[in-house]
Design a protein around this motif. Structure first.
Motif, PDB file in Angstrom:
ATOM      1  N   GLY A  64       0.788  -1.224   0.000  1.00 26.09           N
ATOM      2  CA  GLY A  64       0.000   0.000   0.000  1.00 26.09           C
ATOM      3  C   GLY A  64       0.819   1.271   0.000  1.00 26.09           C
ATOM      4  N   ALA A  65       2.124   1.156   0.259  1.00 33.27           N
ATOM      5  CA  ALA A  65       2.970   2.352   0.273  1.00 33.27           C
ATOM      6  C   ALA A  65       3.067   2.983  -1.108  1.00 33.27           C
ATOM      7  N   VAL A  66       3.018   2.174  -2.156  1.00 36.86           N
ATOM      8  CA  VAL A  66       3.200   2.694  -3.517  1.00 36.86           C
ATOM      9  C   VAL A  66       2.060   3.634  -3.918  1.00 36.86           C
ATOM     10  N   LEU A  96      10.443   4.289  -7.396  1.00 35.88           N
ATOM     11  CA  LEU A  96      11.381   4.357  -6.279  1.00 35.88           C
ATOM     12  C   LEU A  96      10.812   3.714  -5.015  1.00 35.88           C
ATOM     13  N   VAL A  97       9.536   3.950  -4.738  1.00 32.75           N
ATOM     14  CA  VAL A  97       8.924   3.366  -3.553  1.00 32.75           C
ATOM     15  C   VAL A  97       8.760   1.857  -3.719  1.00 32.75           C
ATOM     16  N   ALA A  98       8.368   1.411  -4.914  1.00 35.74           N
ATOM     17  CA  ALA A  98       8.233  -0.026  -5.153  1.00 35.74           C
ATOM     18  C   ALA A  98       9.561  -0.743  -4.928  1.00 35.74           C
ATOM     19  N   ASN A  99      10.662  -0.143  -5.377  1.00 33.78           N
ATOM     20  CA  ASN A  99      11.968  -0.751  -5.174  1.00 33.78           C
ATOM     21  C   ASN A  99      12.407  -0.672  -3.718  1.00 33.78           C
ATOM     22  N   SER A 104      13.425  -3.737   1.187  1.00 38.36           N
ATOM     23  CA  SER A 104      13.216  -3.889   2.625  1.00 38.36           C
ATOM     24  C   SER A 104      12.666  -5.255   2.993  1.00 38.36           C
ATOM     25  N   ALA A 105      12.360  -6.086   2.006  1.00 41.46           N
ATOM     26  CA  ALA A 105      11.730  -7.380   2.267  1.00 41.46           C
ATOM     27  C   ALA A 105      12.585  -8.274   3.152  1.00 41.46           C
ATOM     28  N   GLU A 106      13.923  -8.107   3.084  1.00 42.94           N
ATOM     29  CA  GLU A 106      14.820  -8.965   3.861  1.00 42.94           C
ATOM     30  C   GLU A 106      14.671  -8.739   5.356  1.00 42.94           C
ATOM     31  N   LEU A 107      14.043  -7.626   5.766  1.00 47.07           N
ATOM     32  CA  LEU A 107      13.879  -7.317   7.180  1.00 47.07           C
ATOM     33  C   LEU A 107      12.591  -7.880   7.761  1.00 47.07           C
ATOM     34  N   ARG A 108      11.743  -8.437   6.922  1.00 46.14           N
ATOM     35  CA  ARG A 108      10.494  -8.986   7.418  1.00 46.14           C
ATOM     36  C   ARG A 108      10.764 -10.192   8.308  1.00 46.14           C
ATOM     37  N   VAL A 114       9.706   3.429   5.001  1.00 43.98           N
ATOM     38  CA  VAL A 114      10.115   4.024   3.721  1.00 43.98           C
ATOM     39  C   VAL A 114       9.751   5.501   3.802  1.00 43.98           C
ATOM     40  N   LEU A 115      10.739   6.357   3.637  1.00 45.69           N
ATOM     41  CA  LEU A 115      10.508   7.795   3.730  1.00 45.69           C
ATOM     42  C   LEU A 115      10.420   8.394   2.333  1.00 45.69           C
ATOM     43  N   VAL A 116       9.415   9.243   2.107  1.00 43.53           N
ATOM     44  CA  VAL A 116       9.243   9.931   0.823  1.00 43.53           C
ATOM     45  C   VAL A 116       9.325  11.431   1.083  1.00 43.53           C
ATOM     46  N   TRP A 117      10.297  12.083   0.458  1.00 43.15           N
ATOM     47  CA  TRP A 117      10.522  13.521   0.618  1.00 43.15           C
ATOM     48  C   TRP A 117      10.268  14.204  -0.716  1.00 43.15           C
TER      49      TRP A 117
END
Length: 202
Positions: A64-66, A96-99, A104-108, A114-117
């Protein structure tokens, strides 16, 4: 907040690069004749603390972040009287957010941030996406018929310039990938200091 995204000295120069694709999780050969090459780090060279228009949103590294990030930046550009950039910025931020989510999947099972500026001055609009993965974006040498790994081609096609740099930020955010759009009313892109990194421009 902008110190976290932009806390490194300017070390990049403009250069062109063949369009390929990037995947923050790629670390080696791709099989089927494909190879992956890490992109050298490059800071954008701006002092964003001085920009009057800037905004940041932090999302969880979930699917949902995308759409959330895309809708957020489009709304901001409308409020900043830059609706003509909404489609291009939306496409790049989507990639960029999708990538960042994939990297970040390895941290699950933990949900990484994920920060968007997004910021704008009189000369350009700049977007940056920060994540918790130390792996750099990878240039993927793939054929024209490849269905995946073409995100970098979209980032290059829909922005004036892009790059990435390490970042020391709160909540374990360690990498920022950014993209720039030059504004017609500006006098041109600001010159960045020449250094060892390379920024990618179309």
């Amino acid at each position: 907040m902008s110190h976290g995204v932009c806390g490194l000295p300017s070390t990049c120069k403009n250069s062109t690069h063949d369009a390929g694709g990037w995947d923050g999780t790629a670390v080696g050969g791709l099989g089927c004749g494909g190879t992956s090459v890490p992109i050298p780090p490059c800071h954008h060279g701006y002092e964003l603390d001085r920009w009057a228009r800037r905004d940041v949103i932090t999302l969880g590294a979930l699917d949902g972040a995308v759409p959330s990030a895309r809708a957020h930046v489009r709304q901001l550009l409308w409020e900043w009287s830059r609706p003509e950039l909404a489609q291009d910025v939306g496409i790049v931020v989507t990639e960029l957010v999708a990538n960042a989510v994939a990297a970040s999947a390895e941290l699950r099972p933990a949900v990484a941030p994920v920060l968007v500026w997004l910021g704008s001055d009189d000369r350009c609009v700049l977007a940056a996406v920060a994540d918790t993965s130390t792996r750099p974006p990878m240039l993927l040498n793939r054929g024209l018929e490849a269905e995946r790994g073409r995100g970098l081609a979209l980032v290059e096609a829909f922005s004036s310039r892009w790059g990435w740099h390490p970042a020391a930020m709160a909540r374990r955010l360690v990498k920022a990938v950014w993209a720039e759009w030059c504004l017609p009313s500006g006098t041109g892109r600001r010159a960045a200091a020449v250094g060892p990194g390379h920024c990618h421009a179309v």
